[in-house]
Design a protein around this motif. Structure first.
Motif, PDB file in Angstrom:
ATOM      1  N   LEU A 126      40.603  47.600  50.263  1.00  0.00           N
ATOM      2  CA  LEU A 126      39.243  47.521  49.942  1.00  0.00           C
ATOM      3  C   LEU A 126      39.199  48.839  48.947  1.00  0.00           C
ATOM      4  N   SER A 127      38.935  48.503  47.738  1.00  0.00           N
ATOM      5  CA  SER A 127      38.608  49.624  46.798  1.00  0.00           C
ATOM      6  C   SER A 127      37.278  50.402  47.024  1.00  0.00           C
ATOM      7  N   TYR A 128      37.263  51.514  46.446  1.00  0.00           N
ATOM      8  CA  TYR A 128      35.888  52.451  46.464  1.00  0.00           C
ATOM      9  C   TYR A 128      34.696  51.566  46.103  1.00  0.00           C
ATOM     10  N   ARG A 129      35.040  50.991  45.024  1.00  0.00           N
ATOM     11  CA  ARG A 129      33.983  50.199  44.357  1.00  0.00           C
ATOM     12  C   ARG A 129      33.398  49.063  45.232  1.00  0.00           C
ATOM     13  N   ASP A 130      34.393  48.478  45.946  1.00  0.00           N
ATOM     14  CA  ASP A 130      33.750  47.288  46.666  1.00  0.00           C
ATOM     15  C   ASP A 130      33.471  48.036  48.306  1.00  0.00           C
ATOM     16  N   LEU A 131      33.715  49.051  48.518  1.00  0.00           N
ATOM     17  CA  LEU A 131      33.333  49.912  49.555  1.00  0.00           C
ATOM     18  C   LEU A 131      32.004  50.367  49.430  1.00  0.00           C
ATOM     19  N   ALA A 132      31.549  50.770  48.065  1.00  0.00           N
ATOM     20  CA  ALA A 132      30.318  51.404  47.764  1.00  0.00           C
ATOM     21  C   ALA A 132      29.258  50.102  47.878  1.00  0.00           C
ATOM     22  N   GLU A 133      29.600  49.019  47.364  1.00  0.00           N
ATOM     23  CA  GLU A 133      28.790  47.746  47.358  1.00  0.00           C
ATOM     24  C   GLU A 133      28.470  47.210  48.752  1.00  0.00           C
ATOM     25  N   ARG A 134      29.406  47.399  49.687  1.00  0.00           N
ATOM     26  CA  ARG A 134      29.230  46.963  50.998  1.00  0.00           C
ATOM     27  C   ARG A 134      28.113  48.121  51.690  1.00  0.00           C
ATOM     28  N   VAL A 135      28.341  49.392  51.440  1.00  0.00           N
ATOM     29  CA  VAL A 135      27.481  50.134  52.103  1.00  0.00           C
ATOM     30  C   VAL A 135      26.239  50.215  51.463  1.00  0.00           C
ATOM     31  N   ALA A 136      26.047  49.928  50.273  1.00  0.00           N
ATOM     32  CA  ALA A 136      24.729  49.935  49.664  1.00  0.00           C
ATOM     33  C   ALA A 136      24.077  48.544  50.341  1.00  0.00           C
ATOM     34  N   ALA A 137      24.661  47.515  50.381  1.00  0.00           N
ATOM     35  CA  ALA A 137      24.076  46.389  51.079  1.00  0.00           C
ATOM     36  C   ALA A 137      23.248  46.625  52.455  1.00  0.00           C
ATOM     37  N   THR A 138      24.097  47.438  53.175  1.00  0.00           N
ATOM     38  CA  THR A 138      23.934  47.701  54.613  1.00  0.00           C
ATOM     39  C   THR A 138      22.867  48.669  54.609  1.00  0.00           C
ATOM     40  N   ALA A 139      22.768  49.681  53.509  1.00  0.00           N
ATOM     41  CA  ALA A 139      21.880  50.764  53.403  1.00  0.00           C
ATOM     42  C   ALA A 139      20.350  50.167  53.373  1.00  0.00           C
ATOM     43  N   GLU A 140      20.485  49.069  52.475  1.00  0.00           N
ATOM     44  CA  GLU A 140      19.276  48.369  52.204  1.00  0.00           C
ATOM     45  C   GLU A 140      18.771  47.330  53.532  1.00  0.00           C
TER      46      GLU A 140
END
Length: 826
Positions: A23-37
């Protein structure tokens, strides 16, 4: 939290290497942002069941990035999750469902708590106890400590660290945070370093960093870490407790040879994770030191009464010092209540600028008016070659030590003399494994519990009743609720009696009872009202020993002619060797246990055979020394009468020597089935006498029949159908030809060993099990003595000769048992 918000800045670099893929940092950031929302803009308390899995890490980072305080708890402790959920009423509970699916249980749309703006993380200092006392950490604490660790470890974005420690433990979490700060990779795994699959994952992911507590290094020793080929490894870090200086020096030297550095570190949860580190270049020459403060931190020594001017309590200051403690939900509204951390550790500053921990102030115990430092006692014992944990417990000092029960008196006397205490004030318990918390740290509460005298009543089938049974049969005085038959040194000579007596007490006996603790066995007890419906069974190994000895003696008396059981019993001996000798105990304890078992077989055998040599003309001195097969005294029938005992003792001596070699000991633990299988393959060289070592009676020669012993060993370790099928194939292919022109004997051996491989227990009746138990437990002694009984009765009274042989052997077994309970070294 900058490092949680800025994940996307590292672009396509690999963030996580998981069993499912990268999992790349870019993909990890997207998953983190979705969960934060999903968590929303209103700050809520998130209880997170920590685990080294992607969903848990994403939730953790999402909460930090959005400002939601995280209560991080051990995901594998249902009681802790339940306890802290009740104590703190979290607004969101993040954990897997029963089927493993990750779930965010949003209990409140807002928050029922007043949450201080600086509060970021809540961690426990007491492991998996469910204690409501938590450490309150701020965003600044986490960011500062992660950056400091990354700086002194010189982490780069090319590094990849394996998650060898749980994330709810501050050390494990600091590994994650410090690597994310630098855009480095994490090898996300829940495997233990003791598993071969872990190292396969580590190599495939090009792992560069490995973190461990002292117990991790015990496991590394077992798996032969220092000889592994790990071409990308750059650093090994150690914290979570004191690692013995000689081990620090050894690992530092190993790292120097292999191209990696050892960082010994010192910290506490109250300091987020780390406070000091020992520069790798000094690890070999100053292994006893904790080193220098981490970047941004500082130490001072606070004078302590009763100690010299150069020793004081170590006090730490830095941006990673906690906000304070929380004892309940109301404390979540508090800001900073402490500005520096009083560690409770006693230390000195050496002339070379390195700090050394000399003791633990808060662990001092007052026993009978004397002030005792348990850590000093631990160090004292370590100097004497004893690894132990010590703790004060009221008016006694509790000591749990690695070793055998026979060493308890020596340890108690040593501690009492050094501390100026009477022996009655020192409680010692020898263990195969010292108690540790889930984090790998010493479990001092367990030390106190394990060493306390038992006071509960002895109801039938209760813990006390079972402890008395174990103490009686194994002749031990140190039996506790956490003792097991294998852990107490039980072997095949007393296994039969123990299993039958336990089945009477419990009504039902699980097949792995010999490795279960008394506490666990007590929970398997069948209630009296239903025990009559429980079908009695008899272990196949016991049945084979009982039937085998009757057929062996009967064939010698010539009542019938059914041969082959001696060879079956060799396989049973290998089966029991694996179960009772190759326990989880340390290498030295294993070897000591093995030599004691050898003595319990060899000494009674040599005593009896010596009497036969003196009183008859049938035997030579080589028989009494169990060396007939080596000295080749002749080919008379009676020269070879005791071939079975000779072969068994020779095999055990050979294996005791092998198991004393650290590398071989580690290989056996790592490849429990593969090692006996490899030895079986080697044994087949002797089976077919490719080296010309067989005697004129080849089927009685130890080198020829060794493969049967190792086959039984492998059968005990076979846990899968394919493994049992492989052993059966070996059996069918190799037994034919061992007994020339004796198809019935060949078939009997194949069927008997197939039963051992495939059928763990046989249906039985109570009286039949009792009879089989007496015969099986006395089988070795019946074999020894029957040669001096049946010849005098065989011709006129053959059946009497059989029964007399059995009775004399049972009698000799009773005598030997009485003597061995008197002579402790047996």
């Amino acid at each position: 939290m900058p490092f949680a918000r800025e994940l996307a800045a590292h672009g396509d670099r690999v963030a996580l290497v998981t069993p499912e893929g990268e999992l790349s940092y870019r993909d990890l950031a997207e998953r983190v942002a979705a969960t934060a929302e999903r968590l929303g803009p209103v700050r809520r308390l998130v209880l997170l069941a920590g685990a080294n899995r992607t969903d848990a890490l994403v939730t953790h980072l999402a909460a930090l990035s959005a400002g939601h305080p995280v209560l991080l708890v051990p995901g594998d402790s249902e009681s802790t999750i339940r306890s802290l959920t009740k104590a703190y009423a979290p607004d969101v509970v993040a954990r897997p469902d029963a089927d493993g699916t990750w779930n965010l249980d949003e209990r409140h749309p807002g928050s029922v708590h007043t949450l201080h703006p600086d509060l970021a993380l809540l961690l426990s200092t007491s492991g998996s106890t469910g204690s409501p006392k938590l450490v309150r950490l701020s965003h600044e604490n986490l960011q500062a400590n992660a950056e400091s660790i990354a700086a002194y470890l010189d982490l780069a974005d090319t590094d990849r660290a394996a998650t060898t420690l749980p994330p709810h433990y501050c050390y494990g979490l600091s590994v994650i945070h410090s690597h994310l700060v630098r855009g480095a990779g994490l090898i996300l795994t829940e495997r233990s370093v003791s598993e071969a699959a872990f190292w396969e994952e580590f190599r495939a992911a090009r792992g560069t960093s490995l973190a461990g507590v002292p117990y991790t290094f015990d496991l590394l020793d077992r798996v032969g870490f220092e000889r592994m080929d790990l071409p990308h490894l750059r650093r090994v870090t150690q914290a979570g407790g004191r690692l013995a200086p000689e081990r620090v020096a050894r690992y530092a030297e190993s790292g120097r040879r292999s191209g990696w550095e050892l960082f010994v570190m010192y910290g506490q949860t109250e300091a987020t994770a780390r406070m000091a580190y020992l520069p790798p270049r000094l690890a070999a020459e100053r292994p006893e030191a904790v080193g220098v403060p981490i970047p941004g931190g500082s130490f001072r020594l606070r004078p302590v009464d009763g100690h010299g001017p150069d020793v004081g309590e170590l006090v730490y200051s830095g941006p990673n010092v906690m906000l304070g403690y929380a004892d309940g939900p109301a404390d979540l509204a508090l800001g900073r209540t402490v500005t520096e951390l009083h560690t409770g550790d006693l230390a000195r500053l050496a002339s070379d600028g390195l700090y050394e921990i000399t003791g633990r102030r808060s662990r001092f115990a007052k026993i009978l008016g004397l002030r005792i430092d348990p850590q000093r006692v631990e160090s004292l014992l370590e100097e004497r070659g004893v690894t132990a944990y010590c703790a004060g417990d009221g008016e006694a000092l509790a000591v749990a030590a690695l070793g055998s029960a026979g060493e308890q008196t020596r340890i108690r006397r040593l501690v009492a003399q050094e501390c100026g205490l009477p022996s009655r004030a020192v409680r010692v318990r020898a263990l195969d494994r010292l108690p540790r918390l889930a984090t790998g740290k010493p479990d001092y509460e367990a030390v106190r519990r394990l060493t306390r005298p038992v006071e509960e009543a002895a109801a039938p089938g209760s813990g006390e009743d079972l402890r008395r049974l174990y103490a009686e049969i194994l002749d031990r005085t140190d039996v506790t609720e956490d003792s097991s038959f294998a852990g107490l040194g039980g072997d095949s000579l007393c296994y039969v009696e123990m299993s039958l007596r336990l089945e009477e007490a419990l009504g039902h006996l699980p097949t792995d009872w010999h490795t279960r603790t008394i506490r666990e066995l007590r929970t398997t007890r069948v209630p009296a009202a239903t025990s009559w419906r429980t079908r009695r069974t008899l272990e196949t190994g016991i049945a084979l020993r009982a039937v085998g000895i009757v057929l062996i003696v009967g064939s010698h008396v010539q009542i019938f002619d059914i041969k082959g059981f001696a060879h079956i019993l060799l396989c049973v001996a290998g089966y029991n060797f694996a179960r009772f000798q190759l326990t989880d105990a340390g290498r030295r304890e294993r070897v000591r246990h093995l030599w004691r078992s050898i003595a319990r077989i060899a000494v009674p055998s040599m005593v009896w055979i010596t009497g036969a040599v003196v009183l008859t003309d049938f035997y030579d001195p080589a028989n009494a020394l169990l060396l007939n097969s080596l000295l080749d005294q002749g080919n008379d029938r009676f020269d070879w009468a005791y071939w079975f005992v000779e072969a068994l003792v020779h095999f055990l001596v050979f294996l005791a020597v092998l198991m004393a070699v650290p590398l071989l000991d580690r290989l056996e633990r790592r490849y429990a089935f593969g090692v006996p299988l490899a030895l079986t393959a080697i044994g087949l060289v002797g089976r077919y006498d490719l080296l010309g070592l067989a005697s004129p009676r080849p089927q009685l020669t130890p080198t020829v029949v060794f493969w049967l012993f190792t086959l039984g060993w492998a059968a005990a370790r076979a846990s899968a159908v394919r493994q049992r099928a492989l052993l059966t194939a070996v059996l069918v292919l190799t037994v034919p030809g061992l007994f020339h022109d004796q198809p019935l004997r060949t078939a009997l051996v194949i069927v008997g060993l197939a039963l051992l491989i495939w059928v763990p227990a046989l249906p039985s009746l109570g009286p039949l099990s009792a009879l089989a138990g007496v015969l099986a437990s006395s089988s070795l002694y019946i074999y020894l003595t029957h040669y001096q009984v049946y010849p005098y009765l065989q011709e006129d009274f053959p059946r009497t000769a059989l029964f007399a042989s059995l009775l004399v052997g049972i009698g000799y077994a009773a005598v030997v048992t009485r003597v061995t309970r008197t002579v402790r070294w047996l």
